[in-house]
Design a protein around this motif. Structure first.
Motif, PDB file in Angstrom:
ATOM      1  N   LEU A  69      -0.108  -3.935  13.146  1.00 22.03           N
ATOM      2  CA  LEU A  69       1.057  -4.460  11.961  1.00 22.03           C
ATOM      3  C   LEU A  69       0.320  -3.957  10.664  1.00 22.03           C
ATOM      4  N   ARG A  70       1.251  -3.399   9.923  1.00 18.47           N
ATOM      5  CA  ARG A  70       1.000  -2.986   8.601  1.00 18.47           C
ATOM      6  C   ARG A  70       2.052  -3.393   7.378  1.00 18.47           C
ATOM      7  N   VAL A  71       1.571  -3.574   6.141  1.00 14.74           N
ATOM      8  CA  VAL A  71       2.571  -3.975   5.173  1.00 14.74           C
ATOM      9  C   VAL A  71       2.961  -2.595   4.437  1.00 14.74           C
ATOM     10  N   SER A  72       4.136  -2.439   4.112  1.00 17.12           N
ATOM     11  CA  SER A  72       4.505  -1.282   3.124  1.00 17.12           C
ATOM     12  C   SER A  72       5.251  -1.494   2.084  1.00 17.12           C
ATOM     13  N   ASN A  73       5.053  -0.927   0.901  1.00 14.06           N
ATOM     14  CA  ASN A  73       5.773  -1.255  -0.344  1.00 14.06           C
ATOM     15  C   ASN A  73       6.432   0.100  -0.931  1.00 14.06           C
ATOM     16  N   ILE A  74       6.821   0.924   0.328  1.00 18.11           N
ATOM     17  CA  ILE A  74       7.257   2.189   0.141  1.00 18.11           C
ATOM     18  C   ILE A  74       8.659   2.058  -0.693  1.00 18.11           C
ATOM     19  N   GLU A  75       9.419   1.109  -0.606  1.00 16.65           N
ATOM     20  CA  GLU A  75      10.798   0.982  -1.504  1.00 16.65           C
ATOM     21  C   GLU A  75      10.311   0.327  -2.983  1.00 16.65           C
ATOM     22  N   PHE A  76       9.213   0.183  -3.473  1.00 17.67           N
ATOM     23  CA  PHE A  76       8.928  -0.344  -4.732  1.00 17.67           C
ATOM     24  C   PHE A  76       9.213   0.702  -5.565  1.00 17.67           C
ATOM     25  N   SER A  77       8.695   2.136  -5.315  1.00 24.81           N
ATOM     26  CA  SER A  77       9.092   3.207  -6.267  1.00 24.81           C
ATOM     27  C   SER A  77      10.436   4.049  -5.957  1.00 24.81           C
ATOM     28  N   MET A  78      11.251   3.486  -5.159  1.00 27.54           N
ATOM     29  CA  MET A  78      12.390   4.052  -4.838  1.00 27.54           C
ATOM     30  C   MET A  78      13.673   3.452  -5.717  1.00 27.54           C
ATOM     31  N   PRO A  79      14.927   3.959  -5.933  1.00 25.03           N
ATOM     32  CA  PRO A  79      15.922   3.294  -6.463  1.00 25.03           C
ATOM     33  C   PRO A  79      16.480   2.068  -5.964  1.00 25.03           C
ATOM     34  N   ARG A  80      16.854   1.200  -6.692  1.00 23.22           N
ATOM     35  CA  ARG A  80      17.453  -0.151  -6.135  1.00 23.22           C
ATOM     36  C   ARG A  80      18.859  -0.151  -6.500  1.00 23.22           C
ATOM     37  N   PRO A  81      19.642  -0.817  -5.498  1.00 24.12           N
ATOM     38  CA  PRO A  81      19.133  -1.527  -4.179  1.00 24.12           C
ATOM     39  C   PRO A  81      18.478  -0.569  -3.252  1.00 24.12           C
ATOM     40  N   SER A  82      17.621  -1.090  -2.388  1.00 21.08           N
ATOM     41  CA  SER A  82      17.254  -0.190  -1.350  1.00 21.08           C
ATOM     42  C   SER A  82      18.189   0.090  -0.410  1.00 21.08           C
ATOM     43  N   TYR A  83      18.357   1.338   0.299  1.00 23.16           N
ATOM     44  CA  TYR A  83      19.194   1.755   1.343  1.00 23.16           C
ATOM     45  C   TYR A  83      18.274   2.215   2.342  1.00 23.16           C
ATOM     46  N   THR A  84      18.508   1.485   3.662  1.00 28.08           N
ATOM     47  CA  THR A  84      17.521   2.001   4.946  1.00 28.08           C
ATOM     48  C   THR A  84      17.787   3.349   5.057  1.00 28.08           C
ATOM     49  N   ILE A  85      18.761   4.223   5.050  1.00 30.03           N
ATOM     50  CA  ILE A  85      18.774   5.472   5.218  1.00 30.03           C
ATOM     51  C   ILE A  85      17.854   6.336   4.379  1.00 30.03           C
ATOM     52  N   ASP A  86      17.909   5.879   2.986  1.00 23.63           N
ATOM     53  CA  ASP A  86      16.994   6.651   2.246  1.00 23.63           C
ATOM     54  C   ASP A  86      15.548   6.589   2.306  1.00 23.63           C
ATOM     55  N   THR A  87      15.362   5.188   2.897  1.00 24.27           N
ATOM     56  CA  THR A  87      13.875   5.001   3.119  1.00 24.27           C
ATOM     57  C   THR A  87      13.494   5.595   4.257  1.00 24.27           C
ATOM     58  N   LEU A  88      14.272   5.725   5.409  1.00 24.04           N
ATOM     59  CA  LEU A  88      13.993   6.193   6.497  1.00 24.04           C
ATOM     60  C   LEU A  88      13.804   8.120   6.287  1.00 24.04           C
ATOM     61  N   THR A  89      14.781   8.283   5.528  1.00 22.29           N
ATOM     62  CA  THR A  89      14.781   9.831   5.140  1.00 22.29           C
ATOM     63  C   THR A  89      13.216  10.394   4.416  1.00 22.29           C
ATOM     64  N   TYR A  90      12.929   9.299   3.371  1.00 22.52           N
ATOM     65  CA  TYR A  90      11.756   9.597   2.710  1.00 22.52           C
ATOM     66  C   TYR A  90      10.591   9.623   3.511  1.00 22.52           C
ATOM     67  N   LEU A  91      10.507   8.428   4.496  1.00 20.25           N
ATOM     68  CA  LEU A  91       9.409   8.388   5.397  1.00 20.25           C
ATOM     69  C   LEU A  91       9.055   9.388   6.382  1.00 20.25           C
ATOM     70  N   GLN A  92      10.295  10.095   6.808  1.00 21.89           N
ATOM     71  CA  GLN A  92      10.294  11.143   7.851  1.00 21.89           C
ATOM     72  C   GLN A  92       9.878  12.402   6.942  1.00 21.89           C
TER      73      GLN A  92
END
Length: 190
Positions: A69-92
């Protein structure tokens, strides 16, 4: 590497989150599960949310030294509100050799078609769905990249935990001891 992403406000994290995350990491084909702390869910009001860094720290305390298990703050630096598709795209883009799998509760299925680019999520990513207590079977057809996983069902909510804290009732065994201590020391949710 195949990584499951469990998104949440984690306001606060509780044993239900941890059981699902650990179950997915150890009883499916996932190599790891990242608990992604969402600063703001587009479907939830933000006025009840604790500061994101407190929530991030509590998730870190909760998972301890679990190597899967790992904690992630990846969405902290992304536009808000957070959208799952944007986070998935960024991570990929950031981890091109990883396969990311969305983990979500069955209670989210009725709203899933309203998610931003839900069709793209299913086109490019697998979705592992775990059962939730009180979930109503949806009218959604079985979708190609969606897999239902028979994980343990626990009827615990962060709303219930916050209510217990306000009413000065015990939250022992509902949240990890380290999280309960952090909440107590910092006088959170009072």
């Amino acid at each position: 590497m195949k990584v499951g992403l469990l998104f949440g406000s984690f306001n606060p994290i509780h044993i239900g989150h941890l059981i699902v995350a650990n179950f997915m990491a150890t009883n499916t084909d996932l190599d790891a599960v990242w608990l992604v702390v969402s600063p703001q869910n587009p479907f939830k009001p933000s006025n009840t949310l604790l500061h994101e860094f407190d929530r991030l720290h509590m998730v870190s305390l909760a998972i301890g030294d679990n190597p899967r298990l790992r904690v992630s703050n990846i969405e902290f630096s992304m536009p808000r509100p957070s959208y799952t598709i944007d986070t998935l795209t960024y991570l990929q883009e950031r981890y091109p050799s990883y396969e990311f799998v969305l983990i979500m509760g069955e209670d989210n299925l009725p709203l899933f078609p309203k998610w931003k680019n839900a069709d793209r999520i299913l086109e490019y990513h697998r979705v592992y769905v775990y059962p939730r207590s009180g979930s109503i079977t949806t009218e959604l057809p079985v979708m190609p990249n969606m897999r239902f996983v028979k994980a343990p069902v626990l009827d615990i909510s962060a709303t219930f935990i916050r209510k217990c804290i306000k009413e000065e009732k015990s939250i022992q065994y509902i949240v990890p001891d380290a999280v309960a201590e952090y909440i107590k020391v910092h006088k959170l949710y009072q």
